[in-house]
Design a protein around this motif. Structure first.
Motif, PDB file in Angstrom:
ATOM      1  N   SER A 117      76.837 -67.187  -8.360  1.00  0.00           N
ATOM      2  CA  SER A 117      75.980 -68.333  -8.038  1.00  0.00           C
ATOM      3  C   SER A 117      76.813 -69.586  -7.785  1.00  0.00           C
ATOM      4  O   SER A 117      76.538 -70.353  -6.857  1.00  0.00           O
ATOM      5  CB  SER A 117      74.990 -68.579  -9.177  1.00  0.00           C
ATOM      6  N   ASP A 152      62.654 -63.421 -11.238  1.00  0.00           N
ATOM      7  CA  ASP A 152      63.732 -62.438 -11.126  1.00  0.00           C
ATOM      8  C   ASP A 152      63.199 -61.031 -10.911  1.00  0.00           C
ATOM      9  O   ASP A 152      63.663 -60.304 -10.033  1.00  0.00           O
ATOM     10  CB  ASP A 152      64.586 -62.439 -12.410  1.00  0.00           C
ATOM     11  N   ALA A 156      63.852 -58.364  -7.883  1.00  0.00           N
ATOM     12  CA  ALA A 156      64.561 -57.132  -8.226  1.00  0.00           C
ATOM     13  C   ALA A 156      63.774 -55.906  -7.773  1.00  0.00           C
ATOM     14  O   ALA A 156      64.338 -54.972  -7.187  1.00  0.00           O
ATOM     15  CB  ALA A 156      64.808 -57.076  -9.732  1.00  0.00           C
ATOM     16  N   VAL A 216      70.687 -60.003  -6.726  1.00  0.00           N
ATOM     17  CA  VAL A 216      69.387 -60.569  -7.108  1.00  0.00           C
ATOM     18  C   VAL A 216      69.585 -61.810  -7.966  1.00  0.00           C
ATOM     19  O   VAL A 216      68.956 -62.847  -7.742  1.00  0.00           O
ATOM     20  CB  VAL A 216      68.540 -59.517  -7.862  1.00  0.00           C
ATOM     21  N   LEU A 217      70.468 -61.708  -8.969  1.00  0.00           N
ATOM     22  CA  LEU A 217      70.723 -62.843  -9.856  1.00  0.00           C
ATOM     23  C   LEU A 217      71.290 -64.032  -9.083  1.00  0.00           C
ATOM     24  O   LEU A 217      70.886 -65.184  -9.302  1.00  0.00           O
ATOM     25  CB  LEU A 217      71.684 -62.433 -10.970  1.00  0.00           C
ATOM     26  N   ILE A 220      68.578 -65.709  -6.843  1.00  0.00           N
ATOM     27  CA  ILE A 220      67.599 -66.475  -7.609  1.00  0.00           C
ATOM     28  C   ILE A 220      68.213 -67.746  -8.185  1.00  0.00           C
ATOM     29  O   ILE A 220      67.639 -68.841  -8.099  1.00  0.00           O
ATOM     30  CB  ILE A 220      67.012 -65.617  -8.739  1.00  0.00           C
ATOM     31  N   HIS A 221      69.396 -67.642  -8.781  1.00  0.00           N
ATOM     32  CA  HIS A 221      69.926 -68.747  -9.575  1.00  0.00           C
ATOM     33  C   HIS A 221      70.871 -69.674  -8.814  1.00  0.00           C
ATOM     34  O   HIS A 221      71.080 -70.806  -9.248  1.00  0.00           O
ATOM     35  CB  HIS A 221      70.613 -68.187 -10.822  1.00  0.00           C
ATOM     36  N   LYS A 274      71.034 -72.384 -16.598  1.00  0.00           N
ATOM     37  CA  LYS A 274      70.965 -71.061 -15.986  1.00  0.00           C
ATOM     38  C   LYS A 274      71.497 -69.988 -16.935  1.00  0.00           C
ATOM     39  O   LYS A 274      70.990 -68.864 -16.948  1.00  0.00           O
ATOM     40  CB  LYS A 274      71.770 -71.042 -14.684  1.00  0.00           C
ATOM     41  N   LEU A 278      69.349 -66.858 -17.914  1.00  0.00           N
ATOM     42  CA  LEU A 278      69.849 -65.510 -17.640  1.00  0.00           C
ATOM     43  C   LEU A 278      69.853 -64.642 -18.892  1.00  0.00           C
ATOM     44  O   LEU A 278      69.651 -63.432 -18.812  1.00  0.00           O
ATOM     45  CB  LEU A 278      71.246 -65.577 -17.037  1.00  0.00           C
ATOM     46  N   GLY A 281      66.274 -63.566 -18.735  1.00  0.00           N
ATOM     47  CA  GLY A 281      65.890 -62.881 -17.516  1.00  0.00           C
ATOM     48  C   GLY A 281      66.651 -61.605 -17.239  1.00  0.00           C
ATOM     49  O   GLY A 281      66.100 -60.655 -16.680  1.00  0.00           O
ATOM     50  N   VAL A 282      67.922 -61.564 -17.640  1.00  0.00           N
ATOM     51  CA  VAL A 282      68.731 -60.391 -17.323  1.00  0.00           C
ATOM     52  C   VAL A 282      68.272 -59.156 -18.098  1.00  0.00           C
ATOM     53  O   VAL A 282      68.568 -58.020 -17.709  1.00  0.00           O
ATOM     54  CB  VAL A 282      70.226 -60.685 -17.605  1.00  0.00           C
ATOM     55  N   ILE A 285      66.156 -57.352 -15.758  1.00  0.00           N
ATOM     56  CA  ILE A 285      66.993 -56.771 -14.703  1.00  0.00           C
ATOM     57  C   ILE A 285      67.679 -55.512 -15.217  1.00  0.00           C
ATOM     58  O   ILE A 285      67.745 -54.484 -14.516  1.00  0.00           O
ATOM     59  CB  ILE A 285      68.041 -57.796 -14.223  1.00  0.00           C
TER      60      ILE A 285
END
Length: 347
Positions: A117, A152, A156, A216-217, A220-221, A274, A278, A281-282, A285
């Motif tokens: 990112s 996210d 994904a 994807v990460l 988004i970020h 972030k 994450l 959010g991860v 994912i």
């Protein structure tokens, strides 16, 4: 000594209150976990043939859930000061061990996402500074306006459908390696470990499985980081330090570096936010791509009403977030002394 404390109070105070903040959150996590519906003791007892009160009390004592909520809370705080997060009732292993066995793999994915990112944001900044093309700038402005607009998990799922089902160019989302392949263990960071042991065939295979989730990460970020960086760049382009550098004949590269350095403060704050986002959010994912990780332990703890496991997970994640925000504050205060507590800025 007094002069030293006066000069460095801005970071000493932040360091001293960090454990206090973690303790407050830990107590809150203990209380919140107790609000989870269900009886964890009954979840461990075989009730097919019935059970007695003695059976219930014996299991509650073994799980550390006997006594009043206040006595449980006191024992929890005492153990916390000793670095003991308790024993998982679902695996019978120390919670700290369970989390540390999984956390490095999750952090590796997070840092790959954050690193990508930042890199994308810097590339976009370079493009923005280099071009006057209105179409290009509108595209860059449109991307930064996506901040917070896309979840996210939705991106994904869409990426899996497009790049695995419709256009099968991505490997199956069933883990970091092909099923049956063992991962080398050195540091706990899966991709790095394949390099350290010289298994570059596994490195290539794992990197291929990482491409889609990391993309994807980043998609988004990076928009949030780019948003803050671009706003700072727009402000600094016409500031006196920039105009002075241009008038003095400084190279384009030198001017760009100066603009980016002065625009970085708000982006660093966003980077810290972030990291916290994450961490939560991860987990989704990881589940979508079959990576397991610390999120799997959290989900298993919820499913089995593993109170020590769930509260231990919350405490570790909170600790990582607090440390991340602390480092962001320190970085900002180093970049801009005006942000230090107690500093007065005259108009």
């Amino acid at each position: 000594m007094k002069a030293y404390l006066s000069r460095n109070r801005w970071w000493i105070n932040r360091t001293l209150v960090l454990p206090l903040h973690l303790l407050i959150f830990s107590i809150a996590a203990f209380a919140m976990v107790r609000l989870v519906p269900g009886d964890p003791v009954l979840a461990r007892i075989d009730t097919s043939n019935g059970f007695s009160q003695e059976d219930y009390d014996r299991m509650a004592e073994a799980m550390g859930l006997n006594g009043s909520i206040w006595s449980q809370g006191w024992d929890f705080v005492v153990n916390l000061f000793q670095g003991d997060l308790g024993t998982s009732t679902s695996t019978s292993r120390p919670v700290w061990t369970e989390i540390m066995d999984r956390l490095p793999a999750t952090l590796e994915l997070i840092f790959l996402g954050l690193g990508g990112s930042v890199l994308v944001s810097l590339v976009l900044a370079f493009v923005w500074l280099q071009t006057d093309n209105r179409v290009v700038r509108r595209v860059l402005d449109g991307y930064r306006n996506l901040t917070g607009a896309l979840p996210d998990f939705a991106v994904a799922i869409l990426s899996i459908v497009v790049f695995f089902v419709l256009i099968p160019i991505a490997p199956a989302p069933i883990g970091r390696l092909t099923p049956g392949t063992s991962e080398p263990l050195v540091t706990g960071l899966p991709l790095l470990d394949t390099v350290l042991v010289g298994r570059f065939d596994l490195t290539a295979q794992m990197a291929a499985h990482y491409v889609l989730p990391v993309a994807v990460l980043v998609f988004i970020h990076a928009s949030g980081i780019w948003r803050q960086l671009s706003l700072g760049i727009e402000e600094q382009v016409s500031e006196p330090p920039t105009l002075f550098k241009i008038a003095s004949g400084a190279t384009r590269r030198s001017v760009f570096r100066s603009i980016l350095r002065r625009s970085a403060a708000s982006s660093i704050v966003t980077l810290g936010n972030k990291f916290g986002a994450l961490l939560g959010g991860v987990i989704v994912i990881e589940q979508l791509f079959g990576f397991g990780g610390v999120g799997q332990f959290a989900l298993d703890s919820v499913r089995t009403l593993d109170f020590p496991g769930l509260q231990g997970f919350l405490i570790v994640i909170a600790g990582l977030c607090l440390v991340g925000f602390f480092l962001v504050d320190i970085a900002n205060m180093l970049l801009d002394p005006r942000r230090r507590p107690g500093v007065r800025v005259d108009a």
